[in-house]
Write a protein that holds these residues in place. Structure first.
Motif, PDB file in Angstrom:
ATOM      1  N   ARG A  93       0.831  -1.205   0.000  1.00 23.06           N
ATOM      2  CA  ARG A  93       0.000   0.000   0.000  1.00 23.06           C
ATOM      3  C   ARG A  93       0.867   1.257   0.000  1.00 23.06           C
ATOM      4  NH1 ARG A  93      -1.679   3.751   3.225  1.00 23.06           N
ATOM      5  NH2 ARG A  93      -0.719   2.902   5.084  1.00 23.06           N
ATOM      6  N   LEU A  94       1.924   1.242   0.807  1.00 23.82           N
ATOM      7  CA  LEU A  94       2.813   2.400   0.862  1.00 23.82           C
ATOM      8  C   LEU A  94       3.553   2.612  -0.461  1.00 23.82           C
ATOM      9  CD1 LEU A  94       4.242   1.996   4.474  1.00 23.82           C
ATOM     10  CD2 LEU A  94       2.617   3.715   3.666  1.00 23.82           C
ATOM     11  N   LYS A  95       3.957   1.510  -1.097  1.00 26.01           N
ATOM     12  CA  LYS A  95       4.609   1.631  -2.408  1.00 26.01           C
ATOM     13  C   LYS A  95       3.654   2.241  -3.428  1.00 26.01           C
ATOM     14  CE  LYS A  95       8.058  -2.067  -2.196  1.00 26.01           C
ATOM     15  NZ  LYS A  95       8.458  -3.369  -2.751  1.00 26.01           N
ATOM     16  N   ALA A  96       2.401   1.800  -3.399  1.00 21.28           N
ATOM     17  CA  ALA A  96       1.403   2.340  -4.334  1.00 21.28           C
ATOM     18  C   ALA A  96       1.198   3.827  -4.082  1.00 21.28           C
ATOM     19  CB  ALA A  96       0.090   1.576  -4.192  1.00 21.28           C
ATOM     20  N   GLU A  97       1.112   4.226  -2.814  1.00 20.50           N
ATOM     21  CA  GLU A  97       0.967   5.649  -2.487  1.00 20.50           C
ATOM     22  C   GLU A  97       2.174   6.449  -2.946  1.00 20.50           C
ATOM     23  OE1 GLU A  97      -0.141   6.774   1.474  1.00 20.50           O
ATOM     24  OE2 GLU A  97      -1.564   5.115   1.636  1.00 20.50           O
ATOM     25  N   LEU A  98       3.368   5.891  -2.748  1.00 21.48           N
ATOM     26  CA  LEU A  98       4.588   6.572  -3.173  1.00 21.48           C
ATOM     27  C   LEU A  98       4.620   6.740  -4.685  1.00 21.48           C
ATOM     28  CD1 LEU A  98       7.324   7.778  -2.439  1.00 21.48           C
ATOM     29  CD2 LEU A  98       8.294   5.485  -2.573  1.00 21.48           C
ATOM     30  N   ASN A  99       4.268   5.705  -5.427  1.00 17.85           N
ATOM     31  CA  ASN A  99       4.225   5.799  -6.893  1.00 17.85           C
ATOM     32  C   ASN A  99       3.189   6.821  -7.339  1.00 17.85           C
ATOM     33  OD1 ASN A  99       6.258   3.963  -7.364  1.00 17.85           O
ATOM     34  ND2 ASN A  99       4.868   2.219  -7.468  1.00 17.85           N
TER      35      ASN A  99
END
Length: 108
Positions: A93-99
């Protein structure tokens, strides 16, 4: 009758004055735009740094809260596989938010 040399002199003088004024105006506008761009860039960089610091502080606080939660859950014999799955989901989820954040900033 008019003297063609006189006419040429006044015409070239007027042309030079107009070109000089236009060049001065253009240079003034260019320097003004450069100044605005520099100020806006500095402001965006400062806002970016503040946002990074705020997010780091928030993540730090969440991390300390998570550590406490994990310790409590570990003491109550939580299934380790379930805990790992939850952590992996959180990372995804954090990776998706960062992207998403990166894409939004590239579009700006």
């Amino acid at each position: 009758m008019t003297n063609p040399i006189n006419d040429f002199y006044y015409l070239s003088k007027a042309l030079t004055e107009v070109l000089t004024e236009k060049a001065e105006d253009s240079l003034t506008h260019i320097l003004s735009d450069i100044g605005k761009f520099d100020a806006e860039t500095r402001q965006r960089l400062q806002e970016f740094a503040q946002e990074v610091k705020a997010r780091a502080e928030k993540a730090k606080q969440q991390s300390s809260n998570t550590d406490t939660t994990i310790t409590v859950e570990a003491n109550t014999e939580v299934d380790l596989q379930e805990l790992l799955d939850e952590l992996r989901a959180e990372i995804a989820r954090l990776k998706a938010e960062l992207n998403n954040y990166r894409q939004n900033n590239e579009d700006s």
